[in-house]
Enzyme design. Structure first.
Site, short mmCIF file in Angstrom:
data_model
loop_
_atom_site.label_atom_id
_atom_site.label_comp_id
_atom_site.label_asym_id
_atom_site.label_seq_id
_atom_site.Cartn_x
_atom_site.Cartn_y
_atom_site.Cartn_z
N GLU A 104 5.42 -3.22 1.17
CA GLU A 104 5.76 -2.91 -0.22
C GLU A 104 5.01 -1.62 -0.51
O GLU A 104 3.78 -1.62 -0.54
CB GLU A 104 5.33 -4.09 -1.09
CG GLU A 104 5.87 -4.03 -2.48
CD GLU A 104 4.97 -3.21 -3.36
OE1 GLU A 104 5.11 -1.97 -3.35
OE2 GLU A 104 4.11 -3.81 -4.00
N GLY A 156 0.82 -1.21 0.00
CA GLY A 156 0.00 0.00 0.00
C GLY A 156 0.85 1.25 0.00
O GLY A 156 1.97 1.25 -0.52
N SER A 157 0.32 2.29 0.61
CA SER A 157 0.98 3.60 0.57
C SER A 157 2.20 3.65 1.49
O SER A 157 2.31 2.88 2.45
CB SER A 157 0.00 4.68 1.00
OG SER A 157 -0.23 4.60 2.40
N CYS A 178 1.73 -0.78 -8.62
CA CYS A 178 2.93 -0.27 -7.93
C CYS A 178 4.12 -0.24 -8.88
O CYS A 178 5.14 0.35 -8.57
CB CYS A 178 3.26 -1.10 -6.70
SG CYS A 178 3.00 -2.85 -6.91
N GLY A 203 1.10 4.48 5.13
CA GLY A 203 0.54 3.31 5.81
C GLY A 203 1.64 2.34 6.21
O GLY A 203 1.70 1.87 7.35
#
Lengths: 491, 491
Positions: B229, B205-206, B266, B209
Site C-alpha cells: 500500500e 510505505g513509500s 496515506c 520501497g
C-alpha cells in the site's frame, strides 16, 4: 509504429471505448448477451464441428462435447450475472450519532477492471479459446475482451468470433466489446499485453509461455495481473490397502485417464506414486496390459506429436527409468499411451523427471514406505490437482500426507481421476506456482469471474446514486453482507 | 551464509514449522489468541504509550487512539474467525446418477498460504506495525507472521512483540507463529522476502520501497504476492454548487484534514480540484485563513520533516505554482500546513506535480469548467481514495465524472474528507496502481484476511475427513454457498 502494433492499438482503443458503455449494462442484459453467444455458436452447426476436427484432429464426439461445455459455461456465467450476488455487496450502515466520531456509511462491491486480453489455448479449441472460460468470465464481469487466437486453429477462431460478433449486434452492444487478433508469431500477443488499456490477461498453455506473459505484464509502467494456467503432472498417490484391494480397477481407470484425448489435458495424471507392497506387481502388470490394449488417439498436430515423442523418450531413456509399457505409433500421428517407472530416491534426485510430458504419458514412482511417499510429495512443485487412492480406514492415519497434498494442489480428489473437470461454483482449477501464476483464483467454474474485478467502496453516497446492488431497497434481490450478516433483506 | 541471512533463515524455518500446527487450530482458538494479543498490548500500559511518543513525536491522544484502533482491529478479526463464514465454503453436491457422467461432490474453501512477511509502517507505529492490520489479518487467516520492524520505532516494536509472545505462550501455540526481525538497513527485509518459506508479503510505505519488494518477490524461483500500500494524493473534486454554497465549511474541513497528524497519512488530501467560478476567491481566502490559524504539529523525525520541506518547496518553487498560504515552522520539528495552486493546464503538463508530498501539504488545481475537471481526473494515476464535494442536484448530471473517479480509486467519498479510515467489512483501502500493488484487495478492514489465503477444493471426500466448514451437518454454523444458494442449513 509497425502495422501489427497499429492494429493492436486500434482494437485496444476500441475495447477501452466500449468499456465505458459495457461496464454499465445490467446483469440481465449481460446474461442475454452470453446466452446469445452460445446460441450463435450452436447455429454455426456442422461447419464449426468439421472445422475443429480438421484443425485439431480431435474426434467428433469430443468436439461436440466440448461445444456443449463451451455453451454450458456461457450459460452458467449468464445465470450468475443475472442472479447478481457475485458482486459481493458489503454494507456497513452509517451512524451519525456514534461517539466520539460519526460512523460513515460504507458500501462496497466488485466492479469490472477494463479490457481483458485472452490467449486461446491449443488444447481446448472451443472451451478455452475464443469464447471459452476466460472470455466468458471476463465478459460476464463487464469487461471487453480481446482474444489472441491460438495459431493451431485459426479457422475455428474466426468462426467463433463471428458468432460473438452476431451476438454483439443482436444486443446492440458497442463493436469493441470483443475482438479477435490472429497472428502466427508472438508479436501481437506481446503488444496486447503491453498496451496501456489492457487491465488483465488470461492464459492457458505452457509454463514458458505463461511465465513470459507474467514477466511482460510485470514490466509495464502499470503492472497488470496475469492469470496463467500452466499445467502440472497431477500426482496420484496410491496407498497400500487401495493397491492391495483395487489394483486392477485403479490401473484401468488411470490408463484410461492418461490416454483420454491423447493425454492432452492439463489434468493428465502424469505421475503415479505408490509403495512396493502387496499388489504392487499385479498393479504394474495391470498397467502394462491396459496400455497394450489401449486404442491410440491422434494428437493435435505432427508438431505436438513430435514434442511428445521426444519428451517421453527423454524420460524413458534416463538411466534410472524403466519402461513398463509403451504403445506403438500404429499409424502416422496416432499414439498410444506409455508408462515408465523410477524409484523414489532417483525421482527425488532428478528435477527434470518432475516436469510435465504433454501427451499420454505417466511416470510411476515406487516408494519403500509411507514415509518415502511423503518425501516424494514434499519434493513436488505446485499442482493443479492431487489424487489419493485409499480405503476409508487408511485415510484417518494419513492426515499428514493429506496435509502435504493439500499444500501442493488446488483440488484434491479421493479415489477418482483428475481428468474431467466439472464446471461449477465449487471447482478450483488453479494451484500453487508453477501450476498457476496466481493460486488464489480459478480459471474453471463461475469463481473465474473474480479474476477480472476489483472492489470499490462508496462512502456516504445518496441512495439513488448508488449502484442498484448497494441501494437500501435491494431492488435486484441479491445476497449482501449487511452489518456483518448475509441477507437479502432491504435496509 | 552471513549472520543476518542465517538469523532470517532460522526464523523463517521456525515459522514454516509452526505453520504445520497453527494452520489446524480452530477459529475459536485463533480468536482467543488475537484477543489475548490485544489484552497484552493494553497491559503494556503507559510504558508503551510513552515509548511510542518518544520514538514518533506523536501526541498522546493520537497514540492512545491508535492503540485503541490496534486492539479494535485484533478483536474484529477475532470476531470474524470465530464466526467462521469468511472461509467462503462453496459446496456443489454430487450426483451419482447424472447422465452421461456422474457428478462429483465438490467442496471448496479458503485455506492459509504459509508464513507471511510483514513490514512495519513508519506512520502507524501500532495500527500498521508489529501487531497492526497486516499481522492481525495474516494471523487470523492461519499464517505465522514474521515482522520486519520499522527502524524509526524499534523500542515500540520490541514491546509489542513481547505482548504477542506472551499471548503465544498463554495459548500454548508454537513459538514460531510470530517473530520480529529488527535491522537498520534493508538486508534482513530482502532475505525475508527471498526466503523460500515466505508465501506472501504485506507492506505499507513509500512507492519506492513497495516497488522494490514487488520486484524482489517476482524474481523468486516461486514468485509470491506482495500487498504494498504505497499511498496517493487522494484528489478532492469540488463542484460549482458545493463551492458557491459551502466554500467556508469545505475549506476548514480540508485544512483540518491536511493538517491532521502533520499530514502523515496515506489518505492525506494532497490534491484539490475545483472550478474558477462563484465562490472560488472566497474559497482560496478561506483556505489561506485556515492555514494561517492552524496549530502546528510535530513530524515523526527531523529526517521526515526535512524531506517534507524539500518536497513541498520543490512544488511551491515551480514556476507555474503559486503559494496560497504556508505556515511557518514555529519551533524545531513543528510544521504547519501549506497549500499552493496551479492551473489545470500546467498541472497536466507536469507529471511531478502529481506526486505525493508526504506531510501537511495540498495542491489546488484550478479548472475553467467541468470538462477540464474531467481532463485533470483522467490524467491522474491510481488513488486510494477520491472525494467529491457536491450538492445532490449536481451529482446526477455528473455521472461521467463519477465514473472517472471510480475508475481511479478504491474508495469514493461524498462530501467528506479522506482521512479517518473506518475499520469494517465494507472498507476498501487499496486502489489501482500505483496506490496499491494489487487493487483487488484491501489492507484495512476484515476483508484484508483475503490477501493471505487461497481456495482448495476437495472432490468426493468422506464427510468425517472434510474440514468442519465443509461437512454435511455444518457443525460450525457458517454461511455456505450450497448448490448456488447461500444458506446455513445442513445438507
Amino acid at each position: 509504429m509497425k502495422a501489427i502494433e497499429e492494429s493492436v492499438h486500434k482494437v485496444m482503443m476500441e475495447a477501452a471505448e466500449a468499456f465505458e458503455v459495457y461496464k454499465h449494462i445490467s446483469g440481465k442484459q449481460k446474461a442475454q448477451f452470453l446466452r446469445n453467444i452460445g446460441e450463435e455458436i450452436v447455429n454455426l452447426g456442422d461447419e464449426l464441428i468439421q472445422t475443429v476436427i480438421e484443425e485439431t484432429n480431435l474426434p467428433e464426439a469430443r468436439v461436440v462435447g466440448e461445444r456443449g461445455r463451451t455453451v454450458g459455461q456461457l450459460n452458467k456465467f449468464a445465470d450468475l450475472v443475472e442472479e447478481g450476488s457475485w458482486k459481493e455487496a458489503v454494507i456497513d450502515i452509517g451512524d451519525a450519532n456514534r461517539e466520539p466520531l460519526p460512523k460513515p456509511d460504507l458500501r462496497k462491491m466488485l466492479i469490472p477492471m477494463g479490457p481483458v486480453v485472452v490467449f486461446g489455448a491449443g488444447n481446448f479449441p472451443l472451451a478455452f479459446s475464443v469464447a471459452g472460460g476466460d472470455t466468458a468470465s471476463a465478459l460476464a464481469a463487464g469487461n471487453p475482451v480481446v482474444v489472441k487466437g491460438h495459431p493451431a486453429h485459426p479457422k475455428t477462431s474466426d468462426l467463433v468470433a463471428s458468432a460473438i460478433q452476431k451476438a454483439i449486434k443482436k444486443n446492440d452492444l458497442p463493436y469493441g466489446v470483443f475482438a479477435l487478433v490472429q497472428d502466427d508469431g508472438i508479436e501481437s500477443g506481446k503488444f496486447l499485453v503491453q498496451h496501456p488499456k489492457a487491465k488483465a490477461v488470461g492464459f492457458t498453455g505452457s509454463g514458458n509461455g505463461g511465465l513470459a506473459l507474467v514477466k511482460l505484464a510485470s514490466e509495464r509502467e502499470e503492472p497488470i495481473p496475469v492469470f496463467a494456467e500452466m499445467g502440472s503432472v497431477n500426482p496420484v498417490v496410491i496407498l497400500e490397502n487401495a493397491l492391495k484391494n483395487n489394483y486392477s480397477d485403479i490401473a484401468s481407470k488411470l490408463v484410461a485417464s492418461v490416454n483420454m484425448g491423447a493425454g492432452q489435458f492439463c489434468t493428465n495424471p502424469g505421475l503415479l506414486i505408490t509403495i512396493k507392497t502387496e499388489g504392487f506387481n499385479e498393479f504394474v502388470d495391470a498397467l502394462s496390459n491396459n496400455i497394450n490394449e489401449a486404442t491410440g488417439a491422434q494428437m493435435f498436430s505432427p508438431g505436438v506429436l513430435r514434442n511428445y515423442l521426444v519428451n517421453a523418450d527423454q524420460v524413458m531413456s534416463h538411466e534410472t527409468v524403466t519402461t513398463i509399457a509403451k504403445g506403438d505409433e500404429v499409424e502416422p500421428n496416432v499414439v498410444r499411451p506409455a508408462i515408465a517407472t523410477v524409484s523414489a530416491a532417483d525421482f527425488m534426485k532428478n528435477p527434470h523427471l518432475h516436469e510435465e510430458v504433454f501427451g499420454p504419458f505417466s511416470l510411476l514412482v515406487v516408494c519403500d514406505d509411507t514415509k518415502e511417499v511423503k518425501d516424494v510429495v514434499a519434493s513436488l512443485k505446485g499442482q493443479l490437482t492431487a489424487t489419493l487412492q485409499a480405503k476409508d480406514e487408511e485415510l484417518t492415519k494419513n492426515q499428514e500426507l493429506i496435509d502435504l497434498l493439500v499444500e501442493k494442489c488446488g483440488r484434491l480428489l479421493l479415489n477418482g481421476v483428475p481428468t474431467g473437470v466439472e464446471v461449477g461454483a465449487a471447482m478450483q482449477h488453479g494451484g500453487p506456482f508453477p501450476a498457476s501464476s496466481d493460486s488464489r483464483f480459478t480459471s474453471v467454474g463461475v469463481g473465474a469471474i473474480k479474476r477480472f474485478v476489483r472492489p470499490v467502496c462508496y462512502q456516504d453516497f445518496p441512495d439513488q446514486l448508488l449502484p442498484k446492488e448497494l441501494q437500501n431497497s435491494n431492488p435486484l434481490d441479491v445476497w449482501r453482507l449487511v452489518d456483518n450478516s448475509w441477507t437479502k433483506n432491504a435496509i
